[in-house]
Write a protein that holds these residues in place. Structure first.
Motif, short mmCIF file in Angstrom:
data_model
loop_
_atom_site.label_atom_id
_atom_site.label_comp_id
_atom_site.label_asym_id
_atom_site.label_seq_id
_atom_site.Cartn_x
_atom_site.Cartn_y
_atom_site.Cartn_z
N TRP A 99 -5.82 0.39 2.65
CA TRP A 99 -5.33 -0.70 1.82
C TRP A 99 -4.41 -0.24 0.69
CZ3 TRP A 99 -5.25 -5.51 3.31
CH2 TRP A 99 -6.19 -5.98 4.23
N PRO A 100 -4.74 0.80 -0.05
CA PRO A 100 -3.82 1.24 -1.13
C PRO A 100 -2.46 1.64 -0.58
CG PRO A 100 -6.00 2.20 -1.45
CD PRO A 100 -6.01 1.58 -0.08
N GLU A 101 -2.45 2.34 0.55
CA GLU A 101 -1.17 2.76 1.13
C GLU A 101 -0.39 1.56 1.65
OE1 GLU A 101 1.94 5.21 2.13
OE2 GLU A 101 0.16 5.63 0.90
N LEU A 102 -1.09 0.60 2.24
CA LEU A 102 -0.42 -0.61 2.72
C LEU A 102 0.20 -1.36 1.55
CD1 LEU A 102 0.34 -2.75 4.78
CD2 LEU A 102 -1.96 -3.70 4.54
N SER A 103 -0.53 -1.49 0.46
CA SER A 103 -0.01 -2.19 -0.72
C SER A 103 1.25 -1.51 -1.24
CB SER A 103 -1.08 -2.23 -1.81
OG SER A 103 -0.59 -2.87 -2.97
N LEU A 104 1.22 -0.17 -1.27
CA LEU A 104 2.38 0.58 -1.75
C LEU A 104 3.59 0.37 -0.85
CD1 LEU A 104 3.53 2.73 -3.70
CD2 LEU A 104 2.66 4.48 -2.12
N ARG A 105 3.39 0.46 0.47
CA ARG A 105 4.50 0.31 1.40
C ARG A 105 5.01 -1.12 1.44
NH1 ARG A 105 3.45 4.37 6.58
NH2 ARG A 105 2.31 5.98 5.41
N THR A 106 4.11 -2.08 1.28
CA THR A 106 4.52 -3.48 1.24
C THR A 106 5.38 -3.76 0.02
OG1 THR A 106 2.54 -4.19 2.45
CG2 THR A 106 3.70 -5.87 1.16
N ASP A 107 4.99 -3.24 -1.13
CA ASP A 107 5.77 -3.43 -2.35
C ASP A 107 7.17 -2.82 -2.19
OD1 ASP A 107 3.74 -4.77 -3.61
OD2 ASP A 107 3.03 -3.04 -4.76
N ARG A 108 7.25 -1.66 -1.55
CA ARG A 108 8.56 -1.04 -1.34
C ARG A 108 9.43 -1.89 -0.43
NH1 ARG A 108 6.33 5.11 -0.20
NH2 ARG A 108 6.06 5.74 -2.40
N LEU A 109 8.82 -2.46 0.62
CA LEU A 109 9.57 -3.30 1.54
C LEU A 109 10.07 -4.56 0.83
CD1 LEU A 109 10.64 -4.04 4.33
CD2 LEU A 109 8.35 -4.88 4.92
N ILE A 110 9.21 -5.18 0.04
CA ILE A 110 9.62 -6.37 -0.71
C ILE A 110 10.76 -6.05 -1.66
CG2 ILE A 110 8.87 -8.03 -2.46
CD1 ILE A 110 6.07 -7.90 -1.16
N ASP A 111 10.63 -4.95 -2.39
CA ASP A 111 11.68 -4.57 -3.34
C ASP A 111 13.01 -4.30 -2.63
OD1 ASP A 111 9.96 -4.81 -5.47
OD2 ASP A 111 9.49 -2.66 -5.59
N ILE A 152 -7.26 -11.44 15.53
CA ILE A 152 -6.43 -10.25 15.34
C ILE A 152 -6.38 -9.86 13.87
CG2 ILE A 152 -4.08 -9.37 15.51
CD1 ILE A 152 -3.81 -10.77 18.14
N GLY A 153 -6.24 -10.85 12.99
CA GLY A 153 -6.23 -10.53 11.57
C GLY A 153 -7.52 -9.86 11.15
N GLY A 154 -8.65 -10.36 11.66
CA GLY A 154 -9.94 -9.75 11.33
C GLY A 154 -10.05 -8.33 11.83
N SER A 155 -9.59 -8.08 13.05
CA SER A 155 -9.65 -6.73 13.62
C SER A 155 -8.78 -5.76 12.84
CB SER A 155 -9.21 -6.77 15.09
OG SER A 155 -10.09 -7.54 15.87
N VAL A 156 -7.59 -6.22 12.45
CA VAL A 156 -6.69 -5.35 11.69
C VAL A 156 -7.27 -5.06 10.31
CG1 VAL A 156 -4.40 -5.17 10.65
CG2 VAL A 156 -4.64 -6.07 12.97
N ARG A 157 -7.86 -6.06 9.68
CA ARG A 157 -8.49 -5.84 8.38
C ARG A 157 -9.64 -4.83 8.48
NH1 ARG A 157 -7.56 -9.43 4.23
NH2 ARG A 157 -9.66 -9.16 3.42
N GLU A 158 -10.44 -4.93 9.53
CA GLU A 158 -11.52 -3.96 9.74
C GLU A 158 -10.96 -2.56 9.94
OE1 GLU A 158 -13.79 -5.36 13.02
OE2 GLU A 158 -14.58 -7.13 11.95
N TRP A 159 -9.85 -2.46 10.67
CA TRP A 159 -9.22 -1.17 10.91
C TRP A 159 -8.70 -0.58 9.59
CZ3 TRP A 159 -3.95 0.20 10.43
CH2 TRP A 159 -3.61 1.45 10.98
N LEU A 160 -8.09 -1.43 8.76
CA LEU A 160 -7.60 -0.98 7.46
C LEU A 160 -8.76 -0.52 6.58
CD1 LEU A 160 -4.96 -3.77 6.83
CD2 LEU A 160 -4.44 -1.34 7.15
N ASP A 161 -9.86 -1.27 6.63
CA ASP A 161 -11.06 -0.88 5.86
C ASP A 161 -11.59 0.48 6.33
OD1 ASP A 161 -11.12 -3.14 4.26
OD2 ASP A 161 -12.44 -4.26 5.62
N GLU A 162 -11.73 0.61 7.64
CA GLU A 162 -12.31 1.82 8.22
C GLU A 162 -11.52 3.06 7.85
OE1 GLU A 162 -13.19 3.73 12.67
OE2 GLU A 162 -12.61 1.61 12.46
N HIS A 163 -10.19 2.94 7.86
CA HIS A 163 -9.34 4.09 7.59
C HIS A 163 -8.88 4.17 6.13
CE1 HIS A 163 -9.12 3.71 11.99
NE2 HIS A 163 -8.94 5.02 11.98
#
Length: 267
Positions: free
Chosen positions: A155-167, A141-152
């Motif tokens: 990653w930059p948007e995920l990093s941004l939203r993850t940082d906001r959630l952590i903060d 599942i992790g591999g499939s999700v990573r491929e999906w993130l790559d395809e679309h």
């Protein structure tokens, strides 16, 4: 019957690695756990870390490992985890060894980086793990999700939203936590293995994404579910999850990290 190669199984992988490193000719390994692997709570990394710590202590004939020795064992476990999965930040190993509620800033050149302990009491009232799903195999599942993130190119948007959630979690502001988690979860709603039935069911309840929210652990799918909100707001969500076959994790949050003990096997 399924035959595993050392690279397939974290425990075998770690035992063979440590046995070779510490020149251990043989060892009896017994695994006991009250938590099913399908709960999605990091069982593979936990058993891997335990093997590295235990065999190091066995080689030294001393359970009083220094902090440097413990982190070196965890670093070995992280490297093997990366080799097996193709990706691994080591966050699970960091939390398992350190214990408690932490803020972690990774340093991959000098792993693990900086760790700051946070107030454990906040977790007791605001973060509630539920288990009972079918699990989400990390590699698949992790591999499939990573491929999906790559395809679309997400990653930059995920990093941004993850940082906001952590903060927002570090700030302990309910409104910000709910808002940032909603945004983080929304990014994954079209990803493979996203738990759509759970999302739809919980979204129909009062207070959803206002006074409380939820997220899954791990790579997605049916790993553990975290209900996020004050205990007093979660009666409806608790009832609905129980109806769907989920239940609160019985283990409490603890500050206890990895620990090596002698076990007297008698004669």
């Amino acid at each position: 019957e399924r035959h595993l190669s050392p690279s397939d199984e974290p425990l075998i992988n770690s035992v063979l690695h440590s046995a070779a490193r510490y020149a251990i000719d043989g060892a009896l390994i017994e695994v006991q756990s009250d938590l099913d692997v399908s709960f999605g709570l990091g069982s593979s990394s936990a058993v891997r870390l335990a093997a590295h710590l235990g065999l190091l202590a066995f080689a030294k004939q001393n359970v009083e490992l220094t902090a440097d020795e413990q982190w070196e064992a965890a670093r070995d476990a992280w490297r093997l985890q990366k080799n097996q999965q193709g990706f691994a930040s080591g966050y699970d190993l960091v939390t398992q060894l350190h214990g408690g509620f932490i803020e972690w800033t990774a340093d991959y050149e000098c792993w693990p980086g900086s760790i700051r302990s946070l107030d454990l009491g906040w977790l007791q009232e605001w973060i509630h793990p539920y288990v009972g799903g079918t699990g989400a195999p990390t590699g698949q599942i992790g591999g499939s999700v990573r491929e999906w993130l790559d395809e679309h190119k997400l990653w930059p948007e995920l990093s941004l939203r993850t940082d906001r959630l952590i903060d927002s979690i570090l700030g302990k502001n309910t409104e910000n936590i709910v808002m940032s988690n909603r945004s983080h979860r929304a990014l994954f709603q079209k990803a493979p293995f996203y738990p759509k039935a759970i999302d739809k069911s919980l979204a129909s309840l009062s207070g959803f994404d206002r006074s409380w929210t939820f997220k899954t652990t791990g790579a997605g799918g049916e790993d553990a579910i975290l209900l996020i909100g004050h205990t007093s707001t979660l009666a409806g969500a608790d009832e609905e999850l129980r109806r769907m076959g989920w239940w609160p994790l019985s283990c409490p949050w603890t500050a206890q990290g990895g620990l090596v003990r002698w076990k007297d096997l008698g004669t």
